[in-house]
Design a protein around this motif. Structure first.
Motif, PDB file in Angstrom:
ATOM      1  N   ALA A  83       0.845  -1.187   0.000  1.00  0.00           N
ATOM      2  CA  ALA A  83       0.000   0.000   0.000  1.00  0.00           C
ATOM      3  C   ALA A  83       0.880   1.235   0.000  1.00  0.00           C
ATOM      4  O   ALA A  83       1.655   1.452   0.941  1.00  0.00           O
ATOM      5  N   ALA A  84       0.777   2.048  -1.041  1.00  0.00           N
ATOM      6  CA  ALA A  84       1.576   3.269  -1.140  1.00  0.00           C
ATOM      7  C   ALA A  84       0.875   4.391  -0.387  1.00  0.00           C
ATOM      8  O   ALA A  84      -0.178   4.875  -0.811  1.00  0.00           O
ATOM      9  N   THR A  85       1.466   4.786   0.733  1.00  0.00           N
ATOM     10  CA  THR A  85       0.873   5.855   1.527  1.00  0.00           C
ATOM     11  C   THR A  85       1.942   6.559   2.340  1.00  0.00           C
ATOM     12  O   THR A  85       2.943   5.949   2.729  1.00  0.00           O
ATOM     13  N   ALA A  86       1.734   7.854   2.593  1.00  0.00           N
ATOM     14  CA  ALA A  86       2.690   8.627   3.388  1.00  0.00           C
ATOM     15  C   ALA A  86       2.187   8.870   4.802  1.00  0.00           C
ATOM     16  O   ALA A  86       2.926   9.356   5.650  1.00  0.00           O
ATOM     17  N   ARG A  87       0.923   8.550   5.067  1.00  0.00           N
ATOM     18  CA  ARG A  87       0.331   8.849   6.363  1.00  0.00           C
ATOM     19  C   ARG A  87       0.457   7.671   7.325  1.00  0.00           C
ATOM     20  O   ARG A  87       0.362   6.511   6.929  1.00  0.00           O
ATOM     21  N   ASP A  88       0.650   8.020   8.594  1.00  0.00           N
ATOM     22  CA  ASP A  88       0.651   7.013   9.650  1.00  0.00           C
ATOM     23  C   ASP A  88      -0.792   6.652   9.972  1.00  0.00           C
ATOM     24  O   ASP A  88      -1.571   7.492  10.434  1.00  0.00           O
ATOM     25  N   ARG A  89      -1.160   5.418   9.718  1.00  0.00           N
ATOM     26  CA  ARG A  89      -2.558   4.998   9.904  1.00  0.00           C
ATOM     27  C   ARG A  89      -2.838   4.417  11.290  1.00  0.00           C
ATOM     28  O   ARG A  89      -3.933   3.946  11.542  1.00  0.00           O
ATOM     29  N   GLY A  90      -1.829   4.427  12.161  1.00  0.00           N
ATOM     30  CA  GLY A  90      -2.034   3.860  13.487  1.00  0.00           C
ATOM     31  C   GLY A  90      -2.192   2.354  13.470  1.00  0.00           C
ATOM     32  O   GLY A  90      -2.778   1.774  14.395  1.00  0.00           O
ATOM     33  N   MET A  91      -1.675   1.718  12.428  1.00  0.00           N
ATOM     34  CA  MET A  91      -1.767   0.263  12.301  1.00  0.00           C
ATOM     35  C   MET A  91      -0.382  -0.355  12.440  1.00  0.00           C
ATOM     36  O   MET A  91       0.623   0.277  12.138  1.00  0.00           O
ATOM     37  N   VAL A  92      -0.360  -1.595  12.892  1.00  0.00           N
ATOM     38  CA  VAL A  92       0.898  -2.329  12.943  1.00  0.00           C
ATOM     39  C   VAL A  92       1.142  -2.893  11.547  1.00  0.00           C
ATOM     40  O   VAL A  92       0.442  -3.825  11.125  1.00  0.00           O
ATOM     41  N   ARG A  93       2.042  -2.326  10.858  1.00  0.00           N
ATOM     42  CA  ARG A  93       2.321  -2.749   9.486  1.00  0.00           C
ATOM     43  C   ARG A  93       3.822  -2.657   9.211  1.00  0.00           C
ATOM     44  O   ARG A  93       4.504  -1.723   9.627  1.00  0.00           O
ATOM     45  N   ARG A  94       4.339  -3.632   8.505  1.00  0.00           N
ATOM     46  CA  ARG A  94       5.713  -3.574   8.017  1.00  0.00           C
ATOM     47  C   ARG A  94       5.797  -2.482   6.960  1.00  0.00           C
ATOM     48  O   ARG A  94       4.924  -2.369   6.098  1.00  0.00           O
ATOM     49  N   GLU A  95       6.887  -1.676   7.006  1.00  0.00           N
ATOM     50  CA  GLU A  95       7.032  -0.553   6.088  1.00  0.00           C
ATOM     51  C   GLU A  95       8.370  -0.637   5.364  1.00  0.00           C
ATOM     52  O   GLU A  95       9.405  -0.887   5.986  1.00  0.00           O
ATOM     53  N   VAL A  96       8.365  -0.429   4.049  1.00  0.00           N
ATOM     54  CA  VAL A  96       9.589  -0.500   3.247  1.00  0.00           C
ATOM     55  C   VAL A  96       9.649   0.691   2.294  1.00  0.00           C
ATOM     56  O   VAL A  96       8.644   1.350   2.036  1.00  0.00           O
TER      57      VAL A  96
END
Length: 199
Positions: free
Chosen positions: A13-26
């Motif tokens: 998912a291409a996004t710049a906002r912090d969604r408050g979810m536990v997600r791996r980010e690359v």
């Protein structure tokens, strides 16, 4: 969105906002290498982009396995849709590009061979001896090595060496091709010991 990702195994998912979810980010660069590896293993993957005005919804991001975030200045972290697609597409392209990171364009000429380079060294050093630049026998070997190293690093083309031959000839006069540089050096040394004819 569920229909768009139905046949995929891994979704970014291409996004710049912090969604408050536990997600791996690359980053896009890491994601591109990772996607190529997954595709090579037969695991389809893809990237979700949101609409220009709103971006991805939280429910959309919740369907993704990994968040893809472009590293940007925190004060200006928003990209429009075209910019985001371009950056991620570029990283995807370069991750599989076979082009070398550096090339040397030679303007249609070929690289000079070692024989051509050595012939130029002989010409240059012969004229430098004849004109007194290499008159000091003690420092001559290191000076010659330094000059040779300079031209080796230049990666001269055949055309460039011909031009350099012409430059040396223009300054020193026509080359006496029958005379070896060793003979010129010996003559210069003898003149230091006893006056040469004409002196």
């Amino acid at each position: 969105m569920p229909a768009a990702i139905a046949d995929l195994v891994h979704v970014y998912a291409a996004t710049a906002r912090d969604r408050g979810m536990v997600r791996r980010e690359v980053t896009p660069r890491h994601a591109a290498q990772e996607m190529r590896g997954r595709l090579a293993e037969g695991a389809p993957c893809g990237v979700m982009f949101g609409p220009e005005r709103t971006g991805l919804l939280n429910d959309d991001v919740a369907l993704a396995d990994t968040v893809l975030r472009v590293p940007l200045n925190p004060g200006f972290s928003s990209l429009n849709l075209a910019q985001a697609v371009m950056i991620i597409g570029y990283e995807w392209f370069t991750s599989g590009a076979a082009a070398p990171p550096e090339t040397l364009r030679r303007g249609g000429s070929r690289p000079a061979t070692k024989a051509e380079l050595l012939n130029f060294f002989e010409h240059l050093e012969e004229e430098l001896v004849r004109n007194g630049f290499l008159r000091n026998r003690e420092s001559r070997p290191s000076m010659v090595r330094n000059l040779r190293s300079l031209f080796q690093r230049a990666q001269c083309t055949e055309q460039e060496l011909r031009t350099l031959h012409g430059v040396v000839t223009a300054f020193a006069g026509p080359r006496e091709r029958g005379k070896k540089v060793e003979e010129v050096i010996e003559h210069a040394t003898d003149c230091r010991v006893t006056p040469c004819a004409g002196e």
